[in-house]
Write a protein that holds these residues in place. Structure first.
Motif, PDB file in Angstrom:
ATOM      1  N   LYS A  11       0.845  -1.188   0.000  1.00  0.00           N
ATOM      2  CA  LYS A  11       0.000   0.000   0.000  1.00  0.00           C
ATOM      3  C   LYS A  11       0.882   1.240   0.000  1.00  0.00           C
ATOM      4  O   LYS A  11       1.947   1.249   0.622  1.00  0.00           O
ATOM      5  CB  LYS A  11      -0.925  -0.016   1.211  1.00  0.00           C
ATOM      6  CG  LYS A  11      -1.905  -1.178   1.171  1.00  0.00           C
ATOM      7  CD  LYS A  11      -2.758  -1.225   2.407  1.00  0.00           C
ATOM      8  CE  LYS A  11      -3.715  -2.395   2.324  1.00  0.00           C
ATOM      9  NZ  LYS A  11      -4.538  -2.503   3.532  1.00  0.00           N
ATOM     10  N   THR A  12       0.430   2.283  -0.709  1.00  0.00           N
ATOM     11  CA  THR A  12       1.280   3.468  -0.874  1.00  0.00           C
ATOM     12  C   THR A  12       0.575   4.791  -0.615  1.00  0.00           C
ATOM     13  O   THR A  12       1.152   5.845  -0.855  1.00  0.00           O
ATOM     14  CB  THR A  12       1.866   3.502  -2.302  1.00  0.00           C
ATOM     15  OG1 THR A  12       0.802   3.524  -3.243  1.00  0.00           O
ATOM     16  CG2 THR A  12       2.777   2.305  -2.560  1.00  0.00           C
ATOM     17  N   SER A  13      -0.657   4.745  -0.165  1.00  0.00           N
ATOM     18  CA  SER A  13      -1.340   5.999   0.171  1.00  0.00           C
ATOM     19  C   SER A  13      -1.682   6.006   1.655  1.00  0.00           C
ATOM     20  O   SER A  13      -1.876   4.953   2.265  1.00  0.00           O
ATOM     21  CB  SER A  13      -2.595   6.187  -0.689  1.00  0.00           C
ATOM     22  OG  SER A  13      -3.529   5.175  -0.425  1.00  0.00           O
ATOM     23  N   LEU A  14      -1.738   7.208   2.216  1.00  0.00           N
ATOM     24  CA  LEU A  14      -1.970   7.348   3.654  1.00  0.00           C
ATOM     25  C   LEU A  14      -3.450   7.495   3.976  1.00  0.00           C
ATOM     26  O   LEU A  14      -4.174   8.237   3.312  1.00  0.00           O
ATOM     27  CB  LEU A  14      -1.241   8.588   4.182  1.00  0.00           C
ATOM     28  CG  LEU A  14       0.273   8.544   4.203  1.00  0.00           C
ATOM     29  CD1 LEU A  14       0.820   9.886   4.681  1.00  0.00           C
ATOM     30  CD2 LEU A  14       0.767   7.426   5.086  1.00  0.00           C
ATOM     31  N   LYS A  15      -3.872   6.793   5.016  1.00  0.00           N
ATOM     32  CA  LYS A  15      -5.204   6.996   5.562  1.00  0.00           C
ATOM     33  C   LYS A  15      -5.220   8.329   6.298  1.00  0.00           C
ATOM     34  O   LYS A  15      -4.172   8.940   6.516  1.00  0.00           O
ATOM     35  CB  LYS A  15      -5.553   5.881   6.555  1.00  0.00           C
ATOM     36  CG  LYS A  15      -5.646   4.503   5.938  1.00  0.00           C
ATOM     37  CD  LYS A  15      -5.946   3.466   7.000  1.00  0.00           C
ATOM     38  CE  LYS A  15      -5.990   2.074   6.398  1.00  0.00           C
ATOM     39  NZ  LYS A  15      -6.238   1.048   7.410  1.00  0.00           N
ATOM     40  N   LYS A  16      -6.361   8.762   6.732  1.00  0.00           N
ATOM     41  CA  LYS A  16      -6.461  10.002   7.504  1.00  0.00           C
ATOM     42  C   LYS A  16      -6.094   9.792   8.958  1.00  0.00           C
ATOM     43  O   LYS A  16      -5.738  10.736   9.659  1.00  0.00           O
ATOM     44  CB  LYS A  16      -7.852  10.603   7.374  1.00  0.00           C
ATOM     45  CG  LYS A  16      -8.119  11.083   5.966  1.00  0.00           C
ATOM     46  CD  LYS A  16      -9.319  11.950   5.891  1.00  0.00           C
ATOM     47  CE  LYS A  16      -9.452  12.416   4.441  1.00  0.00           C
ATOM     48  NZ  LYS A  16     -10.310  13.537   4.289  1.00  0.00           N
TER      49      LYS A  16
END
Length: 74
Positions: A11-16
């Motif tokens: 995974k390469t995107s950040l959660k909030k």
């Protein structure tokens, strides 16, 4: 077509926010290489968000983490 991704199941995107100790959301970012011309040695991510006191502050920089790979030419 002879192209493979450098990252698999990364995974390469950040959660909030962190959920169960995890802050990475989706596998959006990747690079693809020609297997007949490139040999992949190492791949990885740069978890820059760990240098911030919150994901909110890290997301000011980006909501995606940098990816990289070391390779040699065939």
């Amino acid at each position: 077509m002879g192209y493979l991704p450098i990252l698999i199941n990364q995974k390469t995107s950040l959660k909030k926010e962190y959920i169960n100790g995890d802050c990475l959301a989706s596998e959006f970012d990747n690079m693809f290489y020609n297997t007949s011309k490139i040999h992949v040695i190492y791949t990885g991510i740069i978890p820059f968000y760990k240098n911030f006191d919150s994901l909110e502050h890290a997301r000011i920089v980006s909501d995606h983490i940098p990816i990289w790979f070391k390779f040699s030419l065939n």
